[in-house]
Structures are given as C-alpha cells and as structure tokens.
Design an enzyme around this catalytic site. Structure first.
Site, PDB file in Angstrom:
ATOM      1  N   ASP A  44       0.780  -1.244   0.000  1.00 31.35           N
ATOM      2  CA  ASP A  44       0.000   0.000   0.000  1.00 31.35           C
ATOM      3  C   ASP A  44       0.816   1.300   0.000  1.00 31.35           C
ATOM      4  OD1 ASP A  44      -1.486  -2.139   0.881  1.00 31.35           O
ATOM      5  OD2 ASP A  44      -1.943  -1.279   2.836  1.00 31.35           O
ATOM      6  N   GLU A 224     -10.238  -2.896   4.943  1.00 29.26           N
ATOM      7  CA  GLU A 224      -8.915  -2.316   5.211  1.00 29.26           C
ATOM      8  C   GLU A 224      -8.832  -0.941   4.542  1.00 29.26           C
ATOM      9  OE1 GLU A 224      -5.995  -6.141   5.291  1.00 29.26           O
ATOM     10  OE2 GLU A 224      -6.457  -5.437   3.293  1.00 29.26           O
TER      11      GLU A 224
END
Ligand code: FRU
Length: 499
Positions: A44, A224
C-alpha cells in the site's frame, strides 16, 4: 600479468556502477512512469502528503526482501507528482513492531507540540503491528511519528501507542484536519467487523470515539485502508459530498482484493450514506488497484489526488518481476459527477503526466505506433459492431484487449493472452464493467510495460490491471467484430521514462 593500476581499478569500478545504475529501471516489466521501488517488496501507499513544495509518497516496504515482511515505510519524493526519487526508509520496524499502513498530516499550528519550525511539521499516524506469539495474540494499535526536516528523518512518539483497543485487527488510520469539527479526524478500520470507526483529537495524541459506519455495501473479507474525503460535485459551484472509500480483501469485484466507496455526508462525527445500504459502488473494475489513498494538504487549485497499489493479494507475492515486487498506480485526480443513475466518483490521470508525451500517432499513421509505455485517447462510434476496442502490447497472437461488448453493455479488459499469465491461476482474466458509452465510446488508456489503466467516459469507470507481456510486444491495433464500426479517432503518444 601486469597488476591493474589503482586508476584502472577505479575506472572499472565507476563504469560498473554507472552501468548498474542505468540498468536499474530498465529491467523487463519495470514501469517507466509508475513508481516502483528500486529493490524489494512494496504494497500500500502510505502517508501521501504535500509539504513545503514536495509531494511525499510513503509505502509499505520490506527493506530486506521481495516478499511481504519486516513492514516499514519506504519513502519517495516528487516536485510534480510525475518524477519520483526514492529516499532512505522513513520508518523502520523496531523491537518486533512492524509499521503498517497509515497517513501523514501537516501539523501547521503545532497542535501536537512536536514541531520546532514556524511552518509546522509532518506527523505520521500509523498502525503498529506486533505479530502473534505462542502465548499472545497479535496486537494492532495506532501510533505517531514526527519529522522536523521535511520528512527526511523521523522520531517515533515516546508515548506510543495513542490508540489501543487491545485488538488483533484494528488498522490503517487516515487522519485529516476538519475545519468544521475544529479537530483532527481519524477514520480507521475494524477489519473483521466490516466497520470504519471515526475518532477526533485536538492534538493527535488523545483520541475520543465519534461514530462508526458499516457493515454496508460489500461486507466480505476484511475491511482495510479506509479513506474519508470531501469532494466537489461537478467541479463547479460549492456543492460537495463526502466519499468513504474502503478496501476489502477478499471480496473485490474481480476476486481477491478490491475497493468500494460510499457517497454521503460527514457531520463531524458520523458518516451517513446517501444511498441504500445494499448498493455497492466499486472504485475500480480491474483486478489491480488496492488501498488507494488521497493526498493530504494538496496545494490550492490542485485537484484531489489519489494513488493506489497496483496489485492484488491473490498473487502479489508471485509476480515475475525482479529485483522489485509491487508498484503504484499513476496519481489520479478525483471528483464527483452527477449521472442519471446518481452521483459517482470520477477519476482521471493527473494532467501533469502529459509532459511525458513524446512521439505522436493518429489513425492515419497507426501502423507506425508502437511502444510499451504509451497513452491512448480514443473516441469510437460503435456503429454496427458488436465488439470494438484496442489491442495493446500485442505481438504474434499475444495482446491485452480493451474493448466494449455491445450486447453485454459492458466495458472489458482481457488479459488472458497478455504474455506470462502462468505464475498464478488467478491471474488470467477477462474482466467486465457496466458502462453506457453514449454516442461515442471514449477511452483514456495508459500502458506502462507491466500495466494497463483504462478510464472510460468521464472517468466514471476505471479498470486497472497488471500484465506481463513478451519483451517485443509493443504493437497497437484497433479491432472490431460482429459488424462495421463507425468513425474512430485516436491520439497515441509514446511516454518518456521518469528514471
Ligand atoms: C492492506 C494491508 C493493510 C495493512 C498492510 C500491511 O494491503 O493488509 O491493511 O496495514 O497491508 O502491509
């Protein structure tokens, strides 16, 4: 044999170093204008923020290898969001606590007391992850670190954590300053409960719970990487809506990880969905856009800008790239637009990328168009065809197709013949997205050696996908089947490398 003189040894060393440097970023599959770390694993994007003339991209990074582990925050900087320079690791795993996803803010008024300069300082808010042991479950808490030298070096707050629910899954804080609420707001995920929680703080150190949202929309897998952002509606006027974006893994539209968004209002405490709880809106209909995050503190006049991890947890650790694994999407300008079916998120590559344009082709000299890093802007009158579109990264029967299936009423990306698809059975895929093209099918396509990003219409449909084409696969072809298509226009550019 005569001994090599020190001068000779030195020049040989310099040559080898230069050669090694110019070789990096030119490996097979290495993106030319997307950010990827020089070596090792990334997932990420984290802590996207603009401060003192510099855009910062932090990213989930394993400094020790090309698989997930030892999570730390890698760091890259840019003056224009197009050219990136990798910096030393910003936040290291320490005492067995990994640095998971989070965000960064500019604390301009020194609310935290961490800042020594007049312009304030950067504060990172991240999840600390302590893996489970035989006698203890895993622990995830929210933590702070700050930098007083424009993000070069960081100090972890001595009194971490600042938020601890004694939970194994509680992560990915996105923090921003709310003028309306006159405090810092954090949105953070309770992954297994399919909830986004909101917290407020005057100083980033003490947090109190405000509200929570979910489960609504798609509530599979784990939730998430939430983001909460107020976006302009139809770019003009003062009307805005809030967008709450949530990643889910698995449970994405194309399998594995994917992201949805909700449109509504945020009253400083709670997010209220404007749509029915059952409506699921997807940010991207490809397989490879996850944990996208918007930049905090964008300079005035610049669009809200988002970047994602161009990957899918289904096969991220199997990608055939070396010596790095993982890359980001291009930065995308995001806003909201009214359509007959309702308000939707629209995304487009940031205009700054146009500076990379080099050689130009149109339908007239299409045969000469070739490259592995390309931009295509095309408008197609579908006419009597039942499928129309483009084949890119094509050679000898291998290609990635981007098209429109008229009977299905769907945009499609097909990577089943895109090159190396063998490393995971989850990789080959023909993907669809519902889309109404209007009088012409307008496509904006970005191709970059191992990725194809497609934006259709005004950008209300995005499809992001990795591909691993043959080394020589660089042809661009228009295709139509089932009948005669109407007129087609295309502007095609080769794009320069940023490295
Ligand atoms: C999403 C994610 C986050 C977590 C990070 C760990 O891809 O699982 O929830 O913080 O990756 O690397």
């Amino acid at each position: 044999m005569p001994l090599a003189s020190p001068v000779r040894v030195l020049s040989l060393f310099l040559c080898l170093t230069l050669f090694a440097q110019s070789d990096t970023y030119h490996e097979q599959y290495r993106p030319a204008y997307h950010f990827s770390p020089k070596n090792n694993w990334t997932n990420d994007p984290n802590g996207l923020v603009y401060f003192n003339g510099i855009y910062h991209l932090f990213f989930q990074y394993n400094p020790m290898g090309d698989l997930w582990g030892h999570m730390s925050w890698g760091h890259a900087t840019s003056k224009d969001l197009v050219h990136w320079q990798q910096e030393p690791v910003a936040l290291q795993e320490e005492n067995g606590v990994m640095i998971f996803t989070g965000s960064a803010v500019v604390d301009a008024r020194n609310t935290s007391g961490f800042c020594s300069g007049k312009a304030g300082c950067l504060v990172a808010v991240y999840t600390g992850h302590t893996p489970k042991t035989i006698d203890k479950p895993a622990l995830q808490t929210q933590n702070l670190a700050y930098s007083n030298d424009d993000g070069r070096t960081w100090t972890k707050y001595a009194r971490n954590p600042v938020l601890d629910l004694h939970m194994s899954d509680f992560r990915d804080p996105k923090v921003f300053w709310s003028n309306a609420a006159r405090q810092w707001i954090m949105v953070v995920s309770l992954p297994d409960d399919h909830k986004a929680q909101f917290y407020g703080s005057p100083d980033l150190k003490s947090w109190s719970q405000l509200g929570s949202f979910g489960p609504e929309g798609a509530a599979e897998g784990q939730w998430e990487c939430p983001d909460l952002i107020e976006l302009p509606l139809d770019r003009k006027g003062k009307e805005t809506r809030w967008v709450l974006k949530i990643g889910l893994n698995p449970g994405g539209i194309q399998g594995g990880s994917g992201e949805q968004y909700f449109i509504g209002r945020f009253d400083g405490k709670r997010f209220i969905n404007d749509n029915k709880p059952s409506l699921t809106l997807w940010t991207d209909y490809g397989k490879d856009c996850y944990c996208a995050l918007t930049f905090n503190n964008m300079p005035p006049g610049q669009p809200h800008t988002m970047m994602g991890w161009m990957d899918n947890w289904q096969y991220a650790s199997q990608l055939p790239t070396h010596p790095w694994r993982g890359q980001m999407t291009v930065p995308r300008a995001v806003s909201l637009k009214k359509f007959p079916e309702g308000i939707r998120l629209v995304q487009q590559p940031i205009p700054g990328l146009e500076r990379l344009r080099e050689r130009h082709f149109t339908m007239k000299n299409l045969r000469e168009a070739s490259g592995q890093s390309l931009e295509i802007l095309s408008a197609i009158k579908i006419g009597g065809a039942t499928e129309v579109g483009w084949k890119v990264l094509a050679e000898d029967g291998t290609f990635t197709a981007i098209g429109y299936d008229v009977r299905a009423g769907q945009l499609l990306v097909d990577r089943t013949h895109s090159g190396d698809v063998s490393f995971s059975e989850k990789f080959p895929a023909r993907m669809y997205a519902p889309f109404k093209p209007g009088s012409r099918l307008r496509l904006h396509i970005l191709i970059d050696r191992s990725s194809v990003e497609v934006f259709a219409g005004d950008g209300q449909v995005a499809m992001t996908n990795l591909v691993f084409p043959r080394k020589d696969a660089s042809k661009v072809e228009f295709y139509a089947s089932g009948g005669k298509p109407g007129p087609v226009t295309a502007d095609i550019w080769t794009l320069k490398s940023i490295w």
